[in-house]
Design a protein around this motif. Structure first.
Motif, PDB file in Angstrom:
ATOM      1  N   LEU A 167       0.832  -1.211   0.000  1.00 36.78           N
ATOM      2  CA  LEU A 167       0.000   0.000   0.000  1.00 36.78           C
ATOM      3  C   LEU A 167       0.864   1.258   0.000  1.00 36.78           C
ATOM      4  CD1 LEU A 167      -2.800  -1.013   2.547  1.00 36.78           C
ATOM      5  CD2 LEU A 167      -2.969  -0.880   0.048  1.00 36.78           C
ATOM      6  N   LEU A 168       1.955   1.247   0.753  1.00 33.13           N
ATOM      7  CA  LEU A 168       2.835   2.413   0.808  1.00 33.13           C
ATOM      8  C   LEU A 168       3.539   2.644  -0.528  1.00 33.13           C
ATOM      9  CD1 LEU A 168       4.451   1.920   4.351  1.00 33.13           C
ATOM     10  CD2 LEU A 168       2.746   3.627   3.692  1.00 33.13           C
ATOM     11  N   LEU A 169       3.847   1.557  -1.225  1.00 31.90           N
ATOM     12  CA  LEU A 169       4.543   1.671  -2.511  1.00 31.90           C
ATOM     13  C   LEU A 169       3.601   1.982  -3.677  1.00 31.90           C
ATOM     14  CD1 LEU A 169       7.103  -1.277  -2.318  1.00 31.90           C
ATOM     15  CD2 LEU A 169       7.667   1.143  -2.614  1.00 31.90           C
ATOM     16  N   ALA A 170       2.308   1.748  -3.484  1.00 37.06           N
ATOM     17  CA  ALA A 170       1.345   1.906  -4.579  1.00 37.06           C
ATOM     18  C   ALA A 170       1.392   3.284  -5.247  1.00 37.06           C
ATOM     19  CB  ALA A 170      -0.061   1.591  -4.088  1.00 37.06           C
ATOM     20  N   PRO A 171       1.416   4.398  -4.485  1.00 33.96           N
ATOM     21  CA  PRO A 171       1.482   5.714  -5.148  1.00 33.96           C
ATOM     22  C   PRO A 171       2.741   5.893  -5.989  1.00 33.96           C
ATOM     23  CG  PRO A 171       0.794   5.947  -2.863  1.00 33.96           C
ATOM     24  CD  PRO A 171       1.261   4.538  -3.022  1.00 33.96           C
ATOM     25  N   ALA A 172       3.887   5.456  -5.445  1.00 34.99           N
ATOM     26  CA  ALA A 172       5.138   5.572  -6.201  1.00 34.99           C
ATOM     27  C   ALA A 172       5.100   4.683  -7.438  1.00 34.99           C
ATOM     28  CB  ALA A 172       6.327   5.190  -5.312  1.00 34.99           C
ATOM     29  N   TYR A 173       4.477   3.521  -7.320  1.00 31.82           N
ATOM     30  CA  TYR A 173       4.341   2.612  -8.457  1.00 31.82           C
ATOM     31  C   TYR A 173       3.503   3.259  -9.561  1.00 31.82           C
ATOM     32  CZ  TYR A 173       2.742  -1.340 -11.258  1.00 31.82           C
ATOM     33  OH  TYR A 173       2.433  -2.179 -12.298  1.00 31.82           O
ATOM     34  N   ALA A 174       2.403   3.901  -9.165  1.00 30.62           N
ATOM     35  CA  ALA A 174       1.535   4.558 -10.142  1.00 30.62           C
ATOM     36  C   ALA A 174       2.281   5.673 -10.879  1.00 30.62           C
ATOM     37  CB  ALA A 174       0.295   5.117  -9.442  1.00 30.62           C
ATOM     38  N   ILE A 175       3.092   6.428 -10.141  1.00 29.49           N
ATOM     39  CA  ILE A 175       3.879   7.505 -10.755  1.00 29.49           C
ATOM     40  C   ILE A 175       4.899   6.929 -11.725  1.00 29.49           C
ATOM     41  CG2 ILE A 175       5.556   9.328 -10.293  1.00 29.49           C
ATOM     42  CD1 ILE A 175       4.119   9.814  -7.629  1.00 29.49           C
ATOM     43  N   SER A 176       5.584   5.856 -11.299  1.00 28.95           N
ATOM     44  CA  SER A 176       6.575   5.219 -12.161  1.00 28.95           C
ATOM     45  C   SER A 176       5.925   4.670 -13.420  1.00 28.95           C
ATOM     46  CB  SER A 176       7.275   4.086 -11.399  1.00 28.95           C
ATOM     47  OG  SER A 176       8.141   3.354 -12.245  1.00 28.95           O
ATOM     48  N   LEU A 177       4.759   4.062 -13.271  1.00 26.83           N
ATOM     49  CA  LEU A 177       4.056   3.483 -14.414  1.00 26.83           C
ATOM     50  C   LEU A 177       3.666   4.571 -15.413  1.00 26.83           C
ATOM     51  CD1 LEU A 177       3.178   0.597 -15.161  1.00 26.83           C
ATOM     52  CD2 LEU A 177       0.911   1.160 -14.233  1.00 26.83           C
ATOM     53  N   SER A 178       3.255   5.724 -14.877  1.00 25.95           N
ATOM     54  CA  SER A 178       2.845   6.830 -15.738  1.00 25.95           C
ATOM     55  C   SER A 178       4.041   7.465 -16.444  1.00 25.95           C
ATOM     56  CB  SER A 178       2.119   7.889 -14.905  1.00 25.95           C
ATOM     57  OG  SER A 178       1.811   9.025 -15.683  1.00 25.95           O
ATOM     58  N   ALA A 179       5.152   7.609 -15.718  1.00 18.97           N
ATOM     59  CA  ALA A 179       6.315   8.296 -16.272  1.00 18.97           C
ATOM     60  C   ALA A 179       7.218   7.396 -17.104  1.00 18.97           C
ATOM     61  CB  ALA A 179       7.129   8.919 -15.130  1.00 18.97           C
ATOM     62  N   GLN A 180       7.357   6.118 -16.696  1.00 20.77           N
ATOM     63  CA  GLN A 180       8.308   5.233 -17.352  1.00 20.77           C
ATOM     64  C   GLN A 180       7.661   4.105 -18.148  1.00 20.77           C
ATOM     65  OE1 GLN A 180      10.166   4.543 -13.393  1.00 20.77           O
ATOM     66  NE2 GLN A 180      12.097   5.062 -14.392  1.00 20.77           N
ATOM     67  N   GLY A 181       6.370   3.923 -17.961  1.00 21.32           N
ATOM     68  CA  GLY A 181       5.705   2.820 -18.624  1.00 21.32           C
ATOM     69  C   GLY A 181       5.938   1.512 -17.888  1.00 21.32           C
ATOM     70  N   GLY A 182       5.250   0.461 -18.321  1.00 19.09           N
ATOM     71  CA  GLY A 182       5.404  -0.830 -17.680  1.00 19.09           C
ATOM     72  C   GLY A 182       6.552  -1.616 -18.278  1.00 19.09           C
ATOM     73  N   PHE A 183       6.577  -2.918 -18.008  1.00 21.81           N
ATOM     74  CA  PHE A 183       7.625  -3.776 -18.548  1.00 21.81           C
ATOM     75  C   PHE A 183       6.974  -5.019 -19.149  1.00 21.81           C
ATOM     76  CE2 PHE A 183       6.919  -5.049 -14.173  1.00 21.81           C
ATOM     77  CZ  PHE A 183       6.888  -6.437 -14.237  1.00 21.81           C
ATOM     78  N   ALA A 184       7.695  -5.668 -20.039  1.00 17.52           N
ATOM     79  CA  ALA A 184       7.168  -6.857 -20.706  1.00 17.52           C
ATOM     80  C   ALA A 184       7.263  -8.060 -19.768  1.00 17.52           C
ATOM     81  CB  ALA A 184       7.952  -7.129 -21.982  1.00 17.52           C
ATOM     82  N   PRO A 185       6.144  -8.757 -19.511  1.00 18.12           N
ATOM     83  CA  PRO A 185       6.160  -9.935 -18.632  1.00 18.12           C
ATOM     84  C   PRO A 185       6.707 -11.165 -19.354  1.00 18.12           C
ATOM     85  CG  PRO A 185       3.936  -9.560 -19.439  1.00 18.12           C
ATOM     86  CD  PRO A 185       4.782  -8.419 -19.958  1.00 18.12           C
ATOM     87  N   THR A 186       8.015 -11.228 -19.506  1.00 10.50           N
ATOM     88  CA  THR A 186       8.670 -12.354 -20.159  1.00 10.50           C
ATOM     89  C   THR A 186       9.357 -13.232 -19.110  1.00 10.50           C
ATOM     90  OG1 THR A 186      10.742 -11.142 -20.463  1.00 10.50           O
ATOM     91  CG2 THR A 186       9.074 -10.917 -22.188  1.00 10.50           C
ATOM     92  N   ALA A 187       9.935 -14.326 -19.548  1.00 12.18           N
ATOM     93  CA  ALA A 187      10.633 -15.233 -18.630  1.00 12.18           C
ATOM     94  C   ALA A 187      11.811 -14.527 -17.956  1.00 12.18           C
ATOM     95  CB  ALA A 187      11.121 -16.468 -19.386  1.00 12.18           C
ATOM     96  N   SER A 188      12.431 -13.596 -18.671  1.00 17.59           N
ATOM     97  CA  SER A 188      13.604 -12.901 -18.131  1.00 17.59           C
ATOM     98  C   SER A 188      13.235 -11.847 -17.088  1.00 17.59           C
ATOM     99  CB  SER A 188      14.402 -12.245 -19.258  1.00 17.59           C
ATOM    100  OG  SER A 188      13.617 -11.270 -19.937  1.00 17.59           O
ATOM    101  N   THR A 189      11.965 -11.483 -17.004  1.00 18.20           N
ATOM    102  CA  THR A 189      11.538 -10.519 -15.982  1.00 18.20           C
ATOM    103  C   THR A 189      10.706 -11.189 -14.892  1.00 18.20           C
ATOM    104  OG1 THR A 189       9.604  -9.935 -17.328  1.00 18.20           O
ATOM    105  CG2 THR A 189      11.570  -8.547 -17.548  1.00 18.20           C
ATOM    106  N   VAL A 190       9.787 -12.060 -15.278  1.00 17.06           N
ATOM    107  CA  VAL A 190       8.925 -12.716 -14.296  1.00 17.06           C
ATOM    108  C   VAL A 190       9.715 -13.688 -13.431  1.00 17.06           C
ATOM    109  CG1 VAL A 190       6.943 -14.255 -13.987  1.00 17.06           C
ATOM    110  CG2 VAL A 190       6.872 -12.463 -15.741  1.00 17.06           C
ATOM    111  N   GLY A 191      10.645 -14.423 -14.035  1.00 17.28           N
ATOM    112  CA  GLY A 191      11.460 -15.380 -13.276  1.00 17.28           C
ATOM    113  C   GLY A 191      12.221 -14.725 -12.134  1.00 17.28           C
ATOM    114  N   PRO A 192      13.015 -13.673 -12.408  1.00 18.27           N
ATOM    115  CA  PRO A 192      13.722 -12.986 -11.332  1.00 18.27           C
ATOM    116  C   PRO A 192      12.784 -12.381 -10.290  1.00 18.27           C
ATOM    117  CG  PRO A 192      14.705 -12.441 -13.432  1.00 18.27           C
ATOM    118  CD  PRO A 192      13.455 -13.207 -13.733  1.00 18.27           C
ATOM    119  N   LEU A 193      11.639 -11.854 -10.722  1.00 17.18           N
ATOM    120  CA  LEU A 193      10.679 -11.293  -9.774  1.00 17.18           C
ATOM    121  C   LEU A 193      10.116 -12.372  -8.850  1.00 17.18           C
ATOM    122  CD1 LEU A 193       8.709  -8.703 -11.949  1.00 17.18           C
ATOM    123  CD2 LEU A 193      10.237  -8.214 -10.035  1.00 17.18           C
TER     124      LEU A 193
END
Length: 290
Positions: free
Chosen positions: A188-214
């Motif tokens: 919940l605390l990170l949600a506002p910063a996440y929304a700002i990042s998503l708006s300014a930087q865009g999202g990321f592609a959910p591929t094996a190289s990103t989802v696996g490390p996450l």
């Protein structure tokens, strides 16, 4: 101490994985999804106890918020942010200050620092610095500090504060429920910063190289490592558990050799021996030092 060592080993892998996400996922988004995954991992385990402990969670909402802010929302977000503008060498040097900060913060709560522990910590710190400098003291003077180093210093301070705060965890809140609650509040605390990042930087592609490390940082570096670290602090205290944190450069070197095929020099082996010796000395504190 074994539990603290488990957390340290898993967190060492986290640095390797986080580096893999450096160009693919923005820092705040890495942190946000890490804790979403961690929350989903522990929720089924905590669910049977949540209803019974809900009144205690409400009574200690302030404590839980501070713990979540330090250990969940800020700590790893600062590390991911630091990696954007500083070198791994600088991060290793600054990370070595975390156990010292834990002892300093713990001292303010009235905990005594024994001579054996202090000596062992200084020996381990010397080994860490020698490992980073590759046996050359002049190399430390040539480090080029950047903005990211301030982020790393902030990460060390928040981790130390979180570790010391764990000793004040209300006894009526179990370990797994505490994790679930802090993970939820952290998201919940990170949600506002996440929304700002998503708006300014865009999202990321959910591929094996990103989802696996996450998935790794969410399940292993978060759910498992935090559970073992919190349990270790509850059993032996923040300062004593923090001593094991000095083993992280050693573990990273071993992982790099095993997984990446990087060579190990005689100097590195010698530094590792010094670190292990310092940790062993500090861990053998007398009862009077506890």
């Amino acid at each position: 101490m074994l539990l603290a060592a488990v957390a340290t080993v898993v967190w060492s892998g986290n640095f390797v994985v986080a580096r893999a996400l450096h160009d693919a996922v923005p820092p705040v988004q890495t942190a946000f999804w890490r804790w979403v995954i961690a929350l989903l991992a522990v929720l089924p385990l905590a669910w049977p106890q949540l209803r019974a402990q809900w009144p205690a969670l409400r009574r200690h909402a302030g404590y839980l918020t501070v713990a979540s802010l330090l250990g969940i929302a800020c700590f790893n977000t600062f590390i991911y942010q630091a990696g954007q503008s500083t070198s791994a060498t600088n991060m290793a040097v600054i990370a070595a200050a975390s156990p010292l900060l834990i002892v300093v913060f713990d001292r303010f709560t009235g905990r005594r620092i024994g001579g054996r522990r202090a000596t062992g910590m200084l020996i381990a710190l010397a080994g860490v610095l020698a490992l980073v400098a590759k046996g050359s003291p002049a190399a430390l003077l040539e480090l080029d500090f950047a903005t990211g180093d301030l982020w790393m210093l902030a990460a060390g301070a928040t981790f130390a504060g979180y570790s010391v705060l764990l000793r004040r965890r209300p006894k009526e809140i179990s370990g797994i429920v505490f994790l679930c609650a802090t993970f939820a509040v952290g998201v919940l605390l990170l949600a506002p910063a996440y929304a700002i990042s998503l708006s300014a930087q865009g999202g990321f592609a959910p591929t094996a190289s990103t989802v696996g490390p996450l998935l790794y940082v969410g399940v292993f570096s978060s759910a498992i490592a935090y559970f073992t670290w919190n349990k270790a602090v509850a059993l032996v205290g923040a300062a004593r558990a923090g001593i094991v944190y000095y083993l992280q450069p050693l573990v990273v070197a071993v992982l790099s050799f095993a997984l990446l095929g990087e060579g190990v020099t005689v100097v590195q082996v010698g530094c590792m021996a010094v670190i292990v010796g310092g940790v062993a000395l500090a861990a053998k504190e007398r009862k009077a030092d506890r």
